[in-house]
Every structure is written in structure tokens, then in C-alpha cells.
Write an enzyme that holds these catalytic residues in place. Sequence first.
Site, PDB file in Angstrom:
ATOM      1  N   ASN A  19       0.857  -1.174   0.000  1.00  0.00           N
ATOM      2  CA  ASN A  19       0.000   0.000   0.000  1.00  0.00           C
ATOM      3  C   ASN A  19       0.899   1.232   0.000  1.00  0.00           C
ATOM      4  O   ASN A  19       2.063   1.146  -0.391  1.00  0.00           O
ATOM      5  CB  ASN A  19      -0.980  -0.037   1.174  1.00  0.00           C
ATOM      6  CG  ASN A  19      -0.286  -0.035   2.541  1.00  0.00           C
ATOM      7  OD1 ASN A  19       0.820   0.445   2.702  1.00  0.00           O
ATOM      8  ND2 ASN A  19      -0.970  -0.596   3.538  1.00  0.00           N
ATOM      9  N   LYS A 100       1.311  -0.075  31.449  1.00  0.00           N
ATOM     10  CA  LYS A 100       1.007   1.338  31.609  1.00  0.00           C
ATOM     11  C   LYS A 100      -0.040   1.763  30.577  1.00  0.00           C
ATOM     12  O   LYS A 100      -0.112   1.210  29.483  1.00  0.00           O
ATOM     13  CB  LYS A 100       2.269   2.175  31.424  1.00  0.00           C
ATOM     14  CG  LYS A 100       3.321   1.958  32.511  1.00  0.00           C
ATOM     15  CD  LYS A 100       4.574   2.782  32.240  1.00  0.00           C
ATOM     16  CE  LYS A 100       4.311   4.264  32.402  1.00  0.00           C
ATOM     17  NZ  LYS A 100       5.550   5.060  32.267  1.00  0.00           N
ATOM     18  N   MET A 182      -9.841   0.141  -3.109  1.00  0.00           N
ATOM     19  CA  MET A 182      -8.509   0.120  -3.696  1.00  0.00           C
ATOM     20  C   MET A 182      -7.583   1.068  -2.932  1.00  0.00           C
ATOM     21  O   MET A 182      -8.043   1.933  -2.171  1.00  0.00           O
ATOM     22  CB  MET A 182      -8.560   0.543  -5.170  1.00  0.00           C
ATOM     23  CG  MET A 182      -9.100   1.950  -5.384  1.00  0.00           C
ATOM     24  SD  MET A 182      -9.033   2.512  -7.096  1.00  0.00           S
ATOM     25  CE  MET A 182      -7.284   2.967  -7.221  1.00  0.00           C
ATOM     26  N   LYS A 183      -6.290   0.902  -3.156  1.00  0.00           N
ATOM     27  CA  LYS A 183      -5.286   1.722  -2.500  1.00  0.00           C
ATOM     28  C   LYS A 183      -4.910   2.928  -3.349  1.00  0.00           C
ATOM     29  O   LYS A 183      -4.885   2.862  -4.585  1.00  0.00           O
ATOM     30  CB  LYS A 183      -4.030   0.894  -2.223  1.00  0.00           C
ATOM     31  CG  LYS A 183      -4.280  -0.297  -1.309  1.00  0.00           C
ATOM     32  CD  LYS A 183      -4.810   0.125   0.049  1.00  0.00           C
ATOM     33  CE  LYS A 183      -4.995  -1.049   0.979  1.00  0.00           C
ATOM     34  NZ  LYS A 183      -5.501  -0.648   2.306  1.00  0.00           N
ATOM     35  N   ASN A 214      -4.048   4.867   3.586  1.00  0.00           N
ATOM     36  CA  ASN A 214      -3.243   4.266   4.655  1.00  0.00           C
ATOM     37  C   ASN A 214      -2.397   5.278   5.419  1.00  0.00           C
ATOM     38  O   ASN A 214      -1.267   5.001   5.811  1.00  0.00           O
ATOM     39  CB  ASN A 214      -2.354   3.149   4.110  1.00  0.00           C
ATOM     40  CG  ASN A 214      -3.159   1.952   3.655  1.00  0.00           C
ATOM     41  OD1 ASN A 214      -3.320   1.733   2.454  1.00  0.00           O
ATOM     42  ND2 ASN A 214      -3.688   1.191   4.589  1.00  0.00           N
ATOM     43  N   GLU A 238     -10.552   7.042   2.644  1.00  0.00           N
ATOM     44  CA  GLU A 238     -10.134   6.436   3.915  1.00  0.00           C
ATOM     45  C   GLU A 238      -8.731   6.850   4.339  1.00  0.00           C
ATOM     46  O   GLU A 238      -7.804   6.859   3.530  1.00  0.00           O
ATOM     47  CB  GLU A 238     -10.201   4.910   3.773  1.00  0.00           C
ATOM     48  CG  GLU A 238      -9.801   4.132   5.010  1.00  0.00           C
ATOM     49  CD  GLU A 238     -10.012   2.644   4.832  1.00  0.00           C
ATOM     50  OE1 GLU A 238      -9.279   1.874   5.481  1.00  0.00           O
ATOM     51  OE2 GLU A 238     -10.900   2.232   4.044  1.00  0.00           O
ATOM     52  N   HIS A 321     -12.360  -2.826  10.098  1.00  0.00           N
ATOM     53  CA  HIS A 321     -11.235  -3.302   9.295  1.00  0.00           C
ATOM     54  C   HIS A 321     -10.917  -4.739   9.692  1.00  0.00           C
ATOM     55  O   HIS A 321     -11.190  -5.170  10.804  1.00  0.00           O
ATOM     56  CB  HIS A 321     -10.028  -2.402   9.568  1.00  0.00           C
ATOM     57  CG  HIS A 321      -8.724  -2.942   9.068  1.00  0.00           C
ATOM     58  ND1 HIS A 321      -7.916  -3.755   9.841  1.00  0.00           N
ATOM     59  CD2 HIS A 321      -8.074  -2.784   7.897  1.00  0.00           C
ATOM     60  CE1 HIS A 321      -6.836  -4.078   9.166  1.00  0.00           C
ATOM     61  NE2 HIS A 321      -6.903  -3.500   7.972  1.00  0.00           N
ATOM     62  N   TYR A 342     -11.394  -9.631   2.893  1.00  0.00           N
ATOM     63  CA  TYR A 342     -10.224  -9.822   2.042  1.00  0.00           C
ATOM     64  C   TYR A 342     -10.394 -11.141   1.287  1.00  0.00           C
ATOM     65  O   TYR A 342      -9.906 -12.177   1.733  1.00  0.00           O
ATOM     66  CB  TYR A 342      -8.938  -9.863   2.871  1.00  0.00           C
ATOM     67  CG  TYR A 342      -8.483  -8.534   3.401  1.00  0.00           C
ATOM     68  CD1 TYR A 342      -8.150  -7.495   2.525  1.00  0.00           C
ATOM     69  CD2 TYR A 342      -8.359  -8.308   4.767  1.00  0.00           C
ATOM     70  CE1 TYR A 342      -7.722  -6.270   3.013  1.00  0.00           C
ATOM     71  CE2 TYR A 342      -7.920  -7.082   5.253  1.00  0.00           C
ATOM     72  CZ  TYR A 342      -7.612  -6.068   4.379  1.00  0.00           C
ATOM     73  OH  TYR A 342      -7.181  -4.853   4.855  1.00  0.00           O
TER      74      TYR A 342
END
Length: 386
Positions: A19, A100, A182-183, A214, A238, A321, A342
Amino acid sequence: MRITSIREREIPMAAEIRNAYVDFSTMTASIVAVESDVIRNGKPVTGYGFSSPGRYAQGEIIRNRAIPRVMKAEPDALLDPSTGDLDPFRVNAVMFKGEKPGGHGDRSVAIGAVDAAMWDLAAKLAGQPLAKLVADRFGNGEIADSVWVYAAGGYYQPGGGPQSLVTELTGYIEQGFEHVKMKIGGAPLAEDAERVAAVVDAIGDGSRLAVDANGRFDLDTALAYGEMLAPFGLLWYEEAGDPLDYALNAELARNYAGSLATGENLFSVQDSRNLLRYGGMRPDRDWLQMDPALSYGPTEFIRMVLDAEQFGWTRERFVPHGGHQLNLALAAGLGLGGTECYPGVFQPIGGFLDSTPVTGGRVQMLDLPGIGVEEKSNLWAHFADL
């Protein structure tokens, strides 16, 4: 009920794709088996969990921190005191002891894989699908007969151009999906514009296509891409910028009238709450994509959903996701808007059960105990001897 053992394994999930940020040629995942002392059909009732694509296997944290804490805990500390049933919320709290606050990431993936197995085990002990268990506890008791899903793919591939991208995504349409993703961001803007235009032309309607950067862009680039994408009328745009850059997301929302989507890289209630407070997300059109398997498991994801409702968000705006069977079950049980799938990459985690093909953009729910990992043959092959 007592937990007798917890076992983990790293499995390959590699693919020759990338990506805007990550080359997935060495991608791995963690799988976990949690065995109980309850015997049915001559075998211990066992829960199975796994991590999601995009983050590497976390076996060291699982082995050295999560598993020892659970196994050393007083058995009753893992049970609901009112019923004596396994309580994944209490188990999750035990796994988090000594950690923590803040710094979510690798440990959230590790705890998430074990937590998913605990929910699978809890549902099996109750003799229910996971969807039904969460519907009874956090929904209206009803599970959806089917769930809307979209096909995620469209990665950059060696030597692949717009035509190979079109072939891949139209192939998902032929499999029964009605929406694809799609990317973008891994090529110059002009080249990405050509790629988007080619896909929209092939599937006939921009509202059937989502794009995912991304987290690659700075503000100027995010706005420039938004200007390029706006005429296509996309399903959503996105994760334009860094997932924790809420100011960038808010400025983009002020300038991009279409739908935005983000959240897959937010792993705690605190981070998702800050997105809703400061990220400019709009409950009438935007989408929340937190991933249960990466976010300390279904336990923390359920908290995220309940918290978002306090900010005026409906569950229909959640589309997790991950692209796998765990999220399908949670979407059906919690009444979410749908989930990612996917179908062609990130195997064996990606995709759903062998017996549930996508029809009309939806996947039927089956009456199977737990998550149903045993009915996904390529994934079960890794669990069978674990």
C-alpha cells in the site's frame, strides 16, 4: 470451568503487494488456542483467536506477558461471579495488569488475539454462535441473517497497471460483492487519478468504490487528493493522514463533502474517543473502522462501540477493518453497518467460511458455535494441531 492451557503460533500471511506505506511480502499473524477443562464429545472445549492483517505476529508478548498472567491468575478471577461463566472482560483485565496506559500497538495486537480466543471459548461453552452471545449481552438479542460486506484489495503489485487493477476488482464484483476498495497514495496523484477513473469506469458507479491512503498524506496532499476524488462520488475516502493527526482529519472533513473513513489504527477507547472529539468526523456520512482483533480484542472494541453511541454515533456507521470471520460475527451480533472482507489477499486469515459465499454484497450467518474458525479450511489447517 478452568483454563488448562493457552498456546500460540506465528503463521505466514505474506503477499507480493504494497500500500502507500507497507510492503506485505513478509507479513505474519498470531493464532491462539485456549483449552478448557470442559469435555464435550470426548474433547476439551477450546477457543481460537487470531490477529488481523496489517500488524505482524506478536508471539513474544503473548508468550511472556499475556499467557503467564492468565495462567497464574486465580481461576475464579476469570469468571463472572454471578454465573460462574468465563468472562472475557475479566480475562482482558488480567492480561493488562502491569501495563502502563497509552502506547497502544503491538501489545494490543497480542492481547487482542488471546481475547478473541476467549470470546470464542465463552460462546462455545454457552453453546452459541459468537454473534448470539454478543447480541444477548450488548444488543437486542437478535442477530442479523446476513451482513453487508465489501471487498478490499486494489494494492500496488509489481508490474501491475490500471488494467490489472480493474481485472482484480471487477473479479470481486463477479464473486458477488457490490462494493470494492482500492489503494491510493503509493503513486503520484496523476497516476492514482488514472487508476481511480479506470475502476469507476469499469464498475459503472463511483459510489461502489472506496479508496484508502493508509495514512500517507500531509494536509496539502490530503486536500489535493480530496479535490481530485470529489467528482467521482466515492463510497468513502479512507485514512488520508496519520491516524492520530485529528487536526488534519478535521480540516479534510471541512473541505471534502463526501464520506470519510478511519479508525483501523486506533486501538483503545481513549484514542477512538479523541477521534470523535477532535477529528471532525460526521455521524451522518462518515465511517468508523476500528478493528477488534487489533484493539485488545472484542472486549475493547465493544467498549468503543458503546462509547461512540454516547457521542451520537449509531452502530450502522461502524464497518470494522480486518476482513475476517471474527468481525463478521461481531457485525451481526452488535448490529453494525457491515464489515470488510479480504477475498483475495491476506490468506488464511482473510475471507469468510467456505460455505458462505457472498451474494448480493451480503454474507449469510450460520448457526455455528463460537467464531466458526473450524469451518474455514485454510485457516483451520493452522489450528488443527495447535
